[in-house]
Design an enzyme around this catalytic site. Sequence first.
Site, mmCIF file in Angstrom:
data_model
loop_
_atom_site.group_PDB
_atom_site.id
_atom_site.type_symbol
_atom_site.label_atom_id
_atom_site.label_comp_id
_atom_site.label_asym_id
_atom_site.label_seq_id
_atom_site.Cartn_x
_atom_site.Cartn_y
_atom_site.Cartn_z
ATOM 1 N N SER A 1 -17.071 -48.036 -9.165
ATOM 2 C CA SER A 1 -15.924 -48.235 -8.260
ATOM 3 C C SER A 1 -16.144 -49.538 -7.507
ATOM 4 C CB SER A 1 -15.853 -47.079 -7.265
ATOM 5 O OG SER A 1 -14.932 -47.364 -6.237
ATOM 6 N N TYR B 1 -19.836 -41.117 -1.154
ATOM 7 C CA TYR B 1 -19.225 -41.586 -2.404
ATOM 8 C C TYR B 1 -19.591 -43.047 -2.667
ATOM 9 C CZ TYR B 1 -15.543 -43.217 -5.543
ATOM 10 O OH TYR B 1 -14.859 -43.790 -6.583
#
Length: 263
Positions: free
Chosen positions: A132, A145
Amino acid sequence: MKKTILITGATSGIGKATAIALANKGHHVYATGHTDDDVEGMNLFLKENNYSIESFKLDITVEEDRKKINGLAIDVLINNAGMGESGSLTEVPMDRLIKNFETNVFGTIATSQEAFRQMISRDSGRVIIISSLAGRSPRPFLGPYSMSKYALSAAAGILRQELKYITRNIHVSVIEPGSYHTGYNQRMMAKKYEWMDPSSYFWNVTDKIKKMEAFTFKATEYRSLNSIVAKIVKAVEAKKPRLRYVAPWWEGAIVQLARIMGK
Ligand SMILES: NC(=O)c1ccc[n+]([C@@H]2O[C@H](COP(=O)([O-])OP(=O)(O)OC[C@H]3O[C@@H](n4cnc5c(N)ncnc54)[C@H](OP(=O)(O)O)[C@@H]3O)[C@@H](O)[C@H]2O)c1
């Protein structure tokens, strides 16, 4: 050349869209799912739409499930499965932080090791890791995350360099998506309110946090998954795949600029 491709977490979102795109290009695709229910829903969808994609349960945190990769002779593993915990690192319950790493980092590496075993013995293959842009720029209140994706982006670079010592025929790439509207970000942002209560250091500023998050994702989330799916397809099919693929390009450029400026 047509390839045999296994995608994890592929019964929804980016993984499912990628499975369809690759199958439409003639590749043989295993679109694996987290739970039996996910797989059941996926098989119904595949039947209704006449897709020749196979789906079965592969929870990447379960060794018995990961072993299912043995004997499938996959050319490409796409590590797409992931989950996201949110909340401040000053107070996030450690079990949630650990779970996020168990899935995103340890599950992904263990699944990749299963694939590497057969790829190294065949001296061919490719492993793709969906990280990401949150794995290259720190995101407040998405710490668990974001940290897990930093680890994955690092892992891809490390694996790629290590493999060069033994072969030129096994490739590792990392995909770093910006924001796409799959429901994932909303579920992740909501997670912290499962445990935050008036004793939280941030209880009095939750409105401010919610506004910042709503603004960020409203401004950036793409509805169409085409741009990110195209990058994954490129990483699968390129003769000489690059280490890093990013989409949308402008989000990548902002992250790059922020890093150059030391942010
Ligand atoms: N959407 C974005 O803006 C964005 C941005 C950057 C990166 N990404 C990454 O892209 C990937 C796909 O996300 P998405 O947006 O398409 O959301 P998604 O539809 O929720 O996809 C994630 C998939 O992973 C599955 N999963 C979770 N834990 C698993 C496990 N232990 N074993 C196997 N599968 C598991 C989920 O199944 P369940 O739903 O049943 O748990 C789900 O099918 C993720 O790695 C995510 O971090 C997304």
